[in-house]
Write a protein that holds these residues in place. Structure first.
Motif, mmCIF file in Angstrom:
data_model
loop_
_atom_site.group_PDB
_atom_site.id
_atom_site.type_symbol
_atom_site.label_atom_id
_atom_site.label_comp_id
_atom_site.label_asym_id
_atom_site.label_seq_id
_atom_site.Cartn_x
_atom_site.Cartn_y
_atom_site.Cartn_z
ATOM 1 N N TRP A 56 38.201 38.969 38.107
ATOM 2 C CA TRP A 56 37.027 38.457 38.814
ATOM 3 C C TRP A 56 36.908 38.985 40.244
ATOM 4 O O TRP A 56 36.195 38.404 41.054
ATOM 5 N N ASP A 114 45.066 35.576 49.863
ATOM 6 C CA ASP A 114 44.571 35.422 48.491
ATOM 7 C C ASP A 114 43.834 34.091 48.390
ATOM 8 O O ASP A 114 43.777 33.327 49.354
ATOM 9 N N GLY A 115 43.297 33.835 47.223
ATOM 10 C CA GLY A 115 42.500 32.621 47.062
ATOM 11 C C GLY A 115 43.308 31.356 47.273
ATOM 12 O O GLY A 115 42.834 30.384 47.877
ATOM 13 N N SER A 116 44.537 31.360 46.777
ATOM 14 C CA SER A 116 45.375 30.171 46.920
ATOM 15 C C SER A 116 45.628 29.850 48.388
ATOM 16 O O SER A 116 45.524 28.689 48.806
ATOM 17 N N TYR A 147 39.992 24.289 39.423
ATOM 18 C CA TYR A 147 41.144 25.169 39.637
ATOM 19 C C TYR A 147 41.023 25.784 41.022
ATOM 20 O O TYR A 147 39.966 26.341 41.371
ATOM 21 N N HIS A 148 42.089 25.697 41.814
ATOM 22 C CA HIS A 148 42.006 26.179 43.190
ATOM 23 C C HIS A 148 43.153 27.107 43.580
ATOM 24 O O HIS A 148 43.275 27.448 44.756
ATOM 25 N N GLY A 149 43.987 27.494 42.615
ATOM 26 C CA GLY A 149 45.068 28.415 42.915
ATOM 27 C C GLY A 149 46.413 27.843 42.514
ATOM 28 O O GLY A 149 46.511 26.698 42.047
ATOM 29 N N GLU A 217 34.525 23.712 43.306
ATOM 30 C CA GLU A 217 34.060 25.072 43.029
ATOM 31 C C GLU A 217 32.562 24.949 42.799
ATOM 32 O O GLU A 217 32.136 24.383 41.791
ATOM 33 N N ASP A 251 35.178 25.900 47.407
ATOM 34 C CA ASP A 251 36.065 26.970 46.973
ATOM 35 C C ASP A 251 35.194 28.016 46.284
ATOM 36 O O ASP A 251 34.889 27.913 45.096
ATOM 37 N N VAL A 253 36.062 31.137 45.973
ATOM 38 C CA VAL A 253 36.939 32.278 45.733
ATOM 39 C C VAL A 253 36.393 33.133 44.586
ATOM 40 O O VAL A 253 36.400 34.360 44.655
ATOM 41 N N MET A 254 35.866 32.494 43.545
ATOM 42 C CA MET A 254 35.274 33.258 42.441
ATOM 43 C C MET A 254 33.769 33.433 42.598
ATOM 44 O O MET A 254 33.221 34.492 42.280
ATOM 45 N N LYS A 280 38.427 36.601 46.068
ATOM 46 C CA LYS A 280 38.346 37.608 45.003
ATOM 47 C C LYS A 280 37.446 38.815 45.291
ATOM 48 O O LYS A 280 37.928 39.925 45.356
HETATM 49 C C1 LIG Z 1 41.337 32.671 41.420
HETATM 50 C C2 LIG Z 1 40.947 31.444 42.143
HETATM 51 C C3 LIG Z 1 41.760 30.881 43.144
HETATM 52 C C4 LIG Z 1 43.105 31.454 43.482
HETATM 53 O O1 LIG Z 1 43.017 32.736 43.980
HETATM 54 P P1 LIG Z 1 44.300 33.708 43.932
HETATM 55 O O2 LIG Z 1 43.858 34.919 44.658
HETATM 56 O O3 LIG Z 1 44.585 33.950 42.496
HETATM 57 O O4 LIG Z 1 45.411 32.980 44.614
HETATM 58 C C5 LIG Z 1 41.299 29.783 43.820
HETATM 59 N N1 LIG Z 1 40.116 29.227 43.526
HETATM 60 C C6 LIG Z 1 39.306 29.732 42.580
HETATM 61 C C7 LIG Z 1 37.980 29.080 42.330
HETATM 62 C C8 LIG Z 1 39.696 30.846 41.852
HETATM 63 O O5 LIG Z 1 38.905 31.323 40.881
#
Ligand SMILES: *Cc1c(COP(=O)(O)O)cnc(C)c1O
Length: 437
Positions: A56, A114-116, A147-149, A217, A251, A253-254, A280
Motif C-alpha cells: 500500500w 514508519d506508520g507505527s 489497525y494502527h501498526g 482510520e 490514522d 497511514v494508508m 505509506k
Molecule cells: C500499515 C499501517 C500502519 C502501520 O504502518 P507501518 O509502516 O507498517 O508501521 C498504521 N496504520 C495504518 C492505517 C496502516 O495501514
C-alpha cells in the motif's frame, strides 16, 4: 563474487526471518530482481503485476526515475544528519508542502520512520498535551477492527483487530466503539452509524472528561479488510469529539496521498483532526518515512522554559534527508494533473468492474473508495486466517497477479500508474477465478 539465484534463495532460507509468515509452511519467497511501473520481475523469469502497491505504499510505480534521481542527488549531498540541533532543506520544504495540503492549522510536522511510529508519536503527543495542561485525561478510544501498526502503543489501539492476541499482557487499555462498515446497496448503514454514535455518546457521557484522544482510520479500515465508512459518519464523529473537548487522531497511514480520491481522507470528509499520521504513500513507496502532523495549538502547549514540557522523543533517522527528498519528488508527481486524472479514471474503472461482479453468487459487499476496490468472497469462512484467502492468492500468483486477500476480502489497491489495460487484466482474472470457485 556473484551468487546464483539458488544460492541467494538458500541464504534467505538459512538466515532471514520474514514478516507475517509461518516459515514452517509458507512456500519459498519470490526472488525479486527488479521492478518497473506496476510490474515486479522475478528470478525465475516470471512477472507479477503489483496490485497491492507493495503493502500500500507505492504510488507512481517501482523504481520511478524521477524519485530515484532525487534520492541519488540527495545522497551525494547529505545522506543523513542528526535532527536535534540541525535541520535541512528537504525536511523544511516537505513539511511546508504537506501542511499546505492539510486543513486547518495542521501546521506542525514531527518526523519518524514508519506508520507505527507515526501512531506512537500521536498517542504520546496526546498524552503529554493533557499533562502539560494539568488535565487528567488518560482514557483512549479506538474503533472495532482498527489497525494502527505493530508497536506496543499502536497494537493497543488496534487490540480489537484480533491481530495481537499473543501480546495482550503488553498492551494498555483502549475503549472501543463499533465501526459502521458499509458497502454498495447497504440499506442498514444509517442504523449502523446511529448505533456507533450511540455507543460513542454513552462512552463520552460516562468518561468524556477523561478521554485523551479518539483514533480512527478515516473512510477505510485497511488491515481489517478494507472496511469502509461514509464521510458523514466522520463529520458526526468530529462534532462529538469537539463537544467533548477531546482530541481526534486520524490514522491516514494508508488512506493518505490520494488513495481515497482526494489528497487526504480528512479533506474528502471535510474533517479537521488534531493530529494526523501519514506514512505509506509519503515517499511514493521509496523510503521508510512518516510524519505526525499536529495542530499549531497543540505544539504551543509544549513550549516553555522547562525541558520536561518538551516532547522528548525521537528516532535515529528522524527526517532522513533521502526519505524527504523522495517524498518531495513523489509529491511533484502526485500533484500533477496527469496523476490526478489517473486516480479518477482508476476509480471509474473499478466502479464498472465491481458492478459487473455483483451477479456472481459468491461475491458480496462490493465497495469502493477512490482507488481502493474491495469485495467479500463467500463460502470460505471469514477472518484473516480464512483458507480461501491463501487459495486465492496462489491462484492469482499463478496468473502473474500479486493480490493478497485479507481473509475472505479481495481488494485491489494498485499504484496510480497502473494502466487501464493492466487493471482490466486483473479484473478479468478476478472474474474468472471467482466464477470457477
Ligand atoms: C500499515 C499501517 C500502519 C502501520 O504502518 P507501518 O509502516 O507498517 O508501521 C498504521 N496504520 C495504518 C492505517 C496502516 O495501514
Amino acid at each position: 563474487m556473484t551468487l546464483s539465484y539458488d544460492e541467494l534463495r538458500a541464504l534467505d532460507a538459512r538466515h532471514v526471518w520474514h514478516p507475517f509468515t509461518q516459515a514452517g509452511t509458507a512456500p519459498p519467497p519470490i526472488l525479486a530482481l527488479g521492478a518497473r511501473g506496476s510490474t515486479i520481475y522475478a528470478a525465475d523469469g516470471r512477472e507479477y503485476l503489483d496490485l497491492v502497491s507493495s503493502w500500500w505504499c507505492n504510488l507512481h510505480g517501482h523504481a520511478h526515475p524521477a524519485i530515484a534521481q532525487a534520492v541519488a542527488d540527495q545522497a551525494m549531498r547529505l545522506e543523513q544528519v542528526i535532527f536535534a540541533d540541525f535541520t535541512h532543506e528537504p525536511a523544511a520544504r516537505l513539511a511546508q508542502r504537506v501542511t499546505a495540503l492539510l486543513p486547518g492549522d495542521l501546521d506542525r510536522v514531527f518526523y519518524s520512520d514508519d506508520g507505527s511510529t507515526a501512531v506512537e508519536v500521536a498517542l504520546k503527543l496526546a498524552h503529554q498535551y493533557w499533562r502539560n495542561r494539568g488535565k487528567d485525561r488518560t482514557v483512549y478510544v479506538a474503533f472495532e477492527g482498527g489497525y494502527h501498526g505493530d508497536t506496543a502503543g499502536a497494537m493497543s489501539a488496534g487490540r480489537s483487530s484480533g491481530y495481537f492476541d499473543q501480546w495482550t499482557e503488553m498492551l494498555f487499555p483502549f475503549r472501543t466503539v463499533p465501526f459502521p462498515a458499509t458497502w454498495d446497496d447497504d440499506d442498514a448503514v444509517e442504523a449502523k452509524e446511529e448505533a456507533a454514535l450511540a455507543a460513542l455518546d454513552a462512552l463520552l457521557a460516562a468518561e468524556g472528561a477523561r478521554v485523551s484522544a479518539v483514533i480512527i482510520e478515516p473512510l477505510i479500515q485497511g488491515a481489517a479488510g478494507m472496511r469502509m465508512c461514509r464521510p458523514q459518519f466522520l463529520k458526526a464523529l468530529e462534532e462529538r469529539i469537539r463537544a467533548a473537548g477531546t482530541l481526534l487522531i486520524l490514522d491516514e497511514v494508508m488512506t493518505g496521498f490520494s488513495r481515497t480520491g482526494d489528497f487526504f481522507a480528512c479533506r474528502k470528509a471535510g474533517v479537521t483532526p488534531d493530529l494526523i499520521c501519514l506514512s505509506k504513500g509519503l515517499t511514493g513507496g521509496f523510503m521508510p518515512l512518516s510524519m505526525t502532523v499536529a495542530r499549531e495549538s497543540i505544539f504551543r502547549e509544549f513550549l516553555g522554559q522547562d525541558l520536561t514540557r518538551a516532547f522528548l522523543h525521537g528516532h535515529t533517522f528522524t527526517a532522513n534527508p533521502l526519505g524527504c527528498a523522495a517524498a518531495l519528488a513523489s509529491l511533484d508527481l502526485l500533484q500533477a494533473a496527469e496523476c490526478q486524472a489517473r486516480v479518477k479514471a482508476t476509480e471509474a474503472l473499478h466502479r464498472a468492474r465491481l458492478d459487473r461482479l455483483k451477479s456472481l453468487g459468491n461475491v458480496s459487499r462490493t465497495r469502493l473508495c477512490g482507488t481502493v476496490a474491495a469485495l467479500d468472497v463467500g463460502g470460505g469462512g471469514e477472518g484473516y486466517g480464512a483458507g480461501i484467502g491463501q487459495r486465492l492468492k496462489a491462484e492469482f500468483l499463478a496468473r502473474g497477479l500479486l493480490l493478497r486477500p485479507l481473509g475472505n476480502v479481495l481488494y485491489l489497491l494498485a499504484p496510480y500508474c497502473t494502466t487501464e489495460a493492466e487493471l482490466h487484466r486483473a479484473w478479468d482474472a478476478v472474474e474468472e477465478v471467482l466464477a470457477a470457485l
